[in-house]
Design an enzyme around this catalytic site. Sequence first.
Site, short mmCIF file in Angstrom:
data_model
loop_
_atom_site.label_atom_id
_atom_site.label_comp_id
_atom_site.label_asym_id
_atom_site.label_seq_id
_atom_site.Cartn_x
_atom_site.Cartn_y
_atom_site.Cartn_z
CG ASP A 123 -1.78 -1.29 1.04
OD1 ASP A 123 -2.39 -1.63 0.03
OD2 ASP A 123 -2.21 -1.59 2.01
CG HIS B 29 -3.27 -5.32 3.08
ND1 HIS B 29 -2.56 -4.25 2.39
CD2 HIS B 29 -3.15 -6.46 2.46
CE1 HIS B 29 -1.92 -4.94 1.28
NE2 HIS B 29 -2.28 -6.43 1.25
#
Length: 338
Positions: free
Chosen positions: A173, A200
């Site tokens: 990310d 996530h």
Amino acid sequence: MFSRIARPAASGLIRGLSTSAQSNARVAVLGASGGIGQPLSLLLKNSPLISNLALYDIAHTPGVAADLSHIETRAKVTGYIGAEQLPESLKDADVVVIPAGVPRKPGMTRDDLFNTNASIVATLTDACAKTCPEAMICIIANPVNSTIPITTEIFKRHGVYNPNRIFGVTTLDIVRANTFVAELKGLDPARVNVPVVGGHAGKTIIPLISQCTPKVEFPQDQLETLTGRIQEAGTEVVKAKAGSGSATLSMAYAGARFVFSLLDAMNGKEGVIECSFVRSEETESTYFSTPLLLGKNGIEKNLGLGKLSAYEEKLVAEAMGELKGSIKKGEDFAKNFK
């Protein structure tokens, strides 16, 4: 402060591939024959920080290990195959990385992977708790928002739980946020650092653009589009691969970056900071990803959220319901796991 000193850790991948700094770390990769496992193992084999690389999977590992063992770097590679060889693959491990599991297909959410991957992660972490309870455990297998609570509960069951040594690898990310911001602003992505907090998956992925180094600003509509792209970047790759898998190469890069940062910190390097999904008291969620100062024993200090913009505060609040649900789902699974 975080942004200023975090970048050296972020460049750890390049450093890991190119410097002569050595340590004698034993790293085990569980799921080493898969789409993430193979390129991840290749990157780890290149690192002078690693002296022993143990590769485990339910198929093909002897071949992967033989192939990698011909590379002219110091890490000794061994392959292990099948459940009976799992304990041996974990013997004396300092770091265990778990990319094992099934990938997403178009139309699937990370949560759709739950039943299959939850069982795989529970089985593998059960072996870790028995064989290498002191190792750093790095979970890549999705859904991370649930597989980290599963890992915690399995380690608790064996009486060896240490919250400073269990990490959900959310680094992709951050890697994506750095890349996308750099593209929009015409910057070198290697010099951009965007902390990404939360979880996530989807809207639990919260990029803190207000804390980006160097400082960047976007009009609100562009900021919302950018945030949405970072949150759904995995789906972007799943769609582009049209049924042949999910993000594997970029995930392998991100996984290697996290492992190298961890090894640097374990070797005594100071100021190593990475975001990771861990047990947390920073928010009302019992697990949350924030910037962490890493040290010889894992998490040295949780650096928390820092100052958020009003938009980022709203994103954090909106993520809580989904995050808590995913965490509970993982905990409930682990309680019933035999």
